[in-house]
Design an enzyme around this catalytic site. Structure first.
Site, PDB file in Angstrom:
ATOM      1  CG  ASP A  84      44.341  30.827  48.562  1.00 34.95           C
ATOM      2  OD1 ASP A  84      44.929  31.911  48.363  1.00 34.95           O
ATOM      3  OD2 ASP A  84      43.488  30.377  47.794  1.00 34.95           O
ATOM      4  CG  ASN A 153      37.671  24.104  40.301  1.00 37.90           C
ATOM      5  OD1 ASN A 153      37.562  25.200  40.857  1.00 37.90           O
ATOM      6  ND2 ASN A 153      38.560  23.200  40.695  1.00 37.90           N
ATOM      7  CG  HIS A 155      39.016  27.126  43.275  1.00 38.93           C
ATOM      8  ND1 HIS A 155      40.113  26.419  42.847  1.00 38.93           N
ATOM      9  CD2 HIS A 155      39.260  28.416  42.917  1.00 38.93           C
ATOM     10  CE1 HIS A 155      40.970  27.245  42.263  1.00 38.93           C
ATOM     11  NE2 HIS A 155      40.471  28.461  42.299  1.00 38.93           N
ATOM     12  CD  GLU A 160      40.563  23.004  43.827  1.00 39.57           C
ATOM     13  OE1 GLU A 160      39.683  23.664  43.244  1.00 39.57           O
ATOM     14  OE2 GLU A 160      41.702  22.833  43.358  1.00 39.57           O
TER      15      GLU A 160
HETATM   16  P1  PGA Z   1      42.549  33.727  38.602  1.00 38.90           P
HETATM   17  O1  PGA Z   1      42.276  32.667  39.743  1.00 38.90           O
HETATM   18  O2  PGA Z   1      42.203  35.059  39.183  1.00 38.90           O
HETATM   19  O3  PGA Z   1      44.010  33.598  38.317  1.00 38.90           O
HETATM   20  O4  PGA Z   1      41.680  33.360  37.452  1.00 38.90           O
HETATM   21  C1  PGA Z   1      41.102  32.723  40.438  1.00 38.90           C
HETATM   22  C2  PGA Z   1      41.025  31.568  41.391  1.00 38.90           C
HETATM   23  O5  PGA Z   1      41.524  30.473  41.055  1.00 38.90           O
HETATM   24  O6  PGA Z   1      40.444  31.731  42.466  1.00 38.90           O
END
Ligand code: PGA
Length: 256
Positions: A84, A153, A155, A160
């Site tokens: 992404d 959450n 994702h 999401e």
């Molecule tokens: P993080 O993010 O590794 O910074 O916890 C993970 C994500 O949001 O996929």
């Protein structure tokens, strides 16, 4: 004497494909995940890697660079696709995922520049960009190994909660907790959109390695691994993927 076998529930049968490993701490998680990737690369020179950004995979990139520096690995035939990118954002912006990847990984290994791909956060024609990204993945032969983090959450990529299982690369609106509050070098601007590979794009990878670290991930990890498959927890779809490994540190595994 008749032996009694307990009949596996349908749910348990589904769950047998997920390999969950708990590592002692973040450092060990980083080293083990780098070795995991290194092994796949030693088996296939022209590996197609799906890559992730965020705090979690920073240690993986650091360790992979270390292994590379020993002379064991050659990335010259590797192709990469990142999950992404914020939108709209210039790839040169300090907050872009393109910059993250360059600073933490691409600048330190020998992947030819034209073999590393991220969705283009500066693309004018979004739909065209998304379709081309999807086409590019297919023309590279698909992703061999997809690295994933997980949001609190649930994702994966920026898919999401509520994302459709059949989704492909597209423009999405981020949930409040994932909005970028400040874009460096720009007058006050919130970034609440991103281009992300879809759930379907991720599910088409041959193999998935999901990483999670820290107590703040414990609840969503428990919901993902022990809970129902639900669009409210996008990562839960991975129960239906044939080859998933999950590396957790003890904190992330603390609610299992
Ligand atoms: P993080 O993010 O590794 O910074 O916890 C993970 C994500 O949001 O996929």
């Amino acid at each position: 004497m008749r032996l009694k076998y307990r009949k596996l529930s349908y749910r348990e049968m589904l769950y047998t494909t997920m390999e969950v490993k708990v590592l002692n701490n973040y450092d060990e998680l980083s080293k083990k995940s780098a070795v995991f990737v290194a092994k796949r690369l030693l088996q296939k020179d022209n590996l197609v890697l799906g890559l992730a950004t965020g705090d979690t995979p920073k240690g993986l990139y650091r360790e992979l660079v270390k292994i590379y520096q020993t002379g064991l690995l050659d990335f010259s035939e590797v192709t990469t696709f990142n999950l992404d990118e914020y939108y709209p954002i210039s790839p040169e912006n300090a907050a872009s995922f393109a910059t993250f990847m360059k600073e933490r990984f691409f600048d330190h290994v020998n992947i030819p520049e034209d073999q590393s791909h991220l969705p283009d956060g500066s693309a004018q024609e979004v739909e065209k960009e998304c379709k081309e990204y999807e086409d590019l993945i297919h023309s590279a032969g698909g992703i061999d190994l997809q690295i994933l983090g997980i949001g609190t959450n649930g994702h994966i990529g920026y898919n999401e909660p509520g994302s459709k299982w059949g989704s492909e690369t597209r423009l999405v609106t981020l949930k409040e907790e994932n909005v970028l509050e400040d874009v460096p070098g720009e007058p006050a601007r919130k970034l609440n959109k991103a281009l992300t590979m879809g759930i379907k794009s991720i599910m088409q990878a041959q193999e998935v390695l999901l990483l999670a670290s820290g107590r703040k991930k414990a609840e969503i990890i428990a919901r993902t691994i022990d809970g129902e498959i639900s669009r409210e927890v996008p990562a839960s779809i991975l129960h239906l993927h044939p080859s998933v490994t999950i590396y957790l540190d003890r904190d992330a595994a603390s609610e299992l």
